[in-house]
Design a protein around this motif. Sequence first.
Motif, short mmCIF file in Angstrom:
data_model
loop_
_atom_site.label_atom_id
_atom_site.label_comp_id
_atom_site.label_asym_id
_atom_site.label_seq_id
_atom_site.Cartn_x
_atom_site.Cartn_y
_atom_site.Cartn_z
N VAL A 134 20.31 -24.29 6.90
CA VAL A 134 19.24 -24.50 5.92
C VAL A 134 19.33 -25.92 5.39
O VAL A 134 20.43 -26.41 5.09
CB VAL A 134 19.39 -23.50 4.75
N ASP A 172 13.36 -17.52 8.67
CA ASP A 172 14.24 -18.33 9.50
C ASP A 172 13.41 -19.36 10.27
O ASP A 172 12.37 -19.02 10.86
CB ASP A 172 15.00 -17.43 10.46
N GLU A 173 13.84 -20.62 10.23
CA GLU A 173 13.21 -21.74 10.92
C GLU A 173 11.87 -22.16 10.30
O GLU A 173 11.16 -22.99 10.87
CB GLU A 173 13.02 -21.45 12.42
N GLU A 174 11.53 -21.64 9.15
CA GLU A 174 10.26 -22.00 8.52
C GLU A 174 10.43 -23.28 7.70
O GLU A 174 11.48 -23.55 7.13
CB GLU A 174 9.78 -20.87 7.60
N LYS A 184 15.22 -15.85 5.68
CA LYS A 184 16.45 -16.63 5.63
C LYS A 184 16.89 -16.85 4.19
O LYS A 184 18.07 -16.73 3.85
CB LYS A 184 16.23 -17.98 6.33
N THR A 230 15.83 -24.03 8.86
CA THR A 230 14.98 -23.60 7.76
C THR A 230 14.97 -24.71 6.71
O THR A 230 16.03 -25.21 6.33
CB THR A 230 15.52 -22.30 7.13
#
Length: 259
Positions: free
Chosen positions: A156, A33-35, A4, A188
Amino acid sequence: MTAKISFREAGRTFPVKDGVLTALEKVSLDIADEEFVTVVGPSGCGKSTLLNLAAGLTRPTSGEVLVDGRPVTGPGPERGVIFQQYALFPWLTVRGNVEFGLRLASVPARERRERATRAIDLVGLGDFADALPKTLSGGMKQRCAIARAYAVDPQVLLMDEPFGALDALTRVQLQDRLLATWSEQRRTVLFITHDVDEAVYLARRVVVMAARPGRVDRIVDVGLPYPRTEEIRLSPEFARIRNEVWHAVYHQPAATTSA
């Protein structure tokens, strides 16, 4: 995993009286992504500069920063930024503050109110939607700032020591609430902190920055399950990871100035 946010040999220098200060040097890092990623390091190692590059508040002097594969050239609505200072408008209520970005984006009044209400409820301020900032505690003000960022629906979240000015108990409570909202929304998150315990408790990965010139010293995987709990915080595995990160942060040479 798809990146991302990508830092590709990103560097940032600043002019100083006697030459040039190298704040960041050849930083390469991918955030999926989504971390949820936290960044720690010695004072002056460029943590905030790193976040400002991702936010588009400053530009790299070398290398590049990408979001969704596109170069970051300035701020954008897909990136919500939350600082340690709440920066709330004192004359606006909680709802008014949360709606502010939506108003700038010309979101219709009904949708604006609905989105603000969802964000306010998400951070647990539903009973204080009509309160002015002066009546709120520090933790509640920060939750209002987080709700304001959530309301514009960013992909984000960029958070620069958002809990740094809070007392220890409030800080832990907001860590838990942040993780609860992250689990629900799956944005994220790049989270800057100077607190090693906080870094380990929140993150899937902890990025340890080396002393100036700032660069990635190591990345520590946090193999602890979500949801994170008090039991996990007190576990031997948490202590082991915390000690690894602590040693990496506090056993580094002093920062230097590049001229």
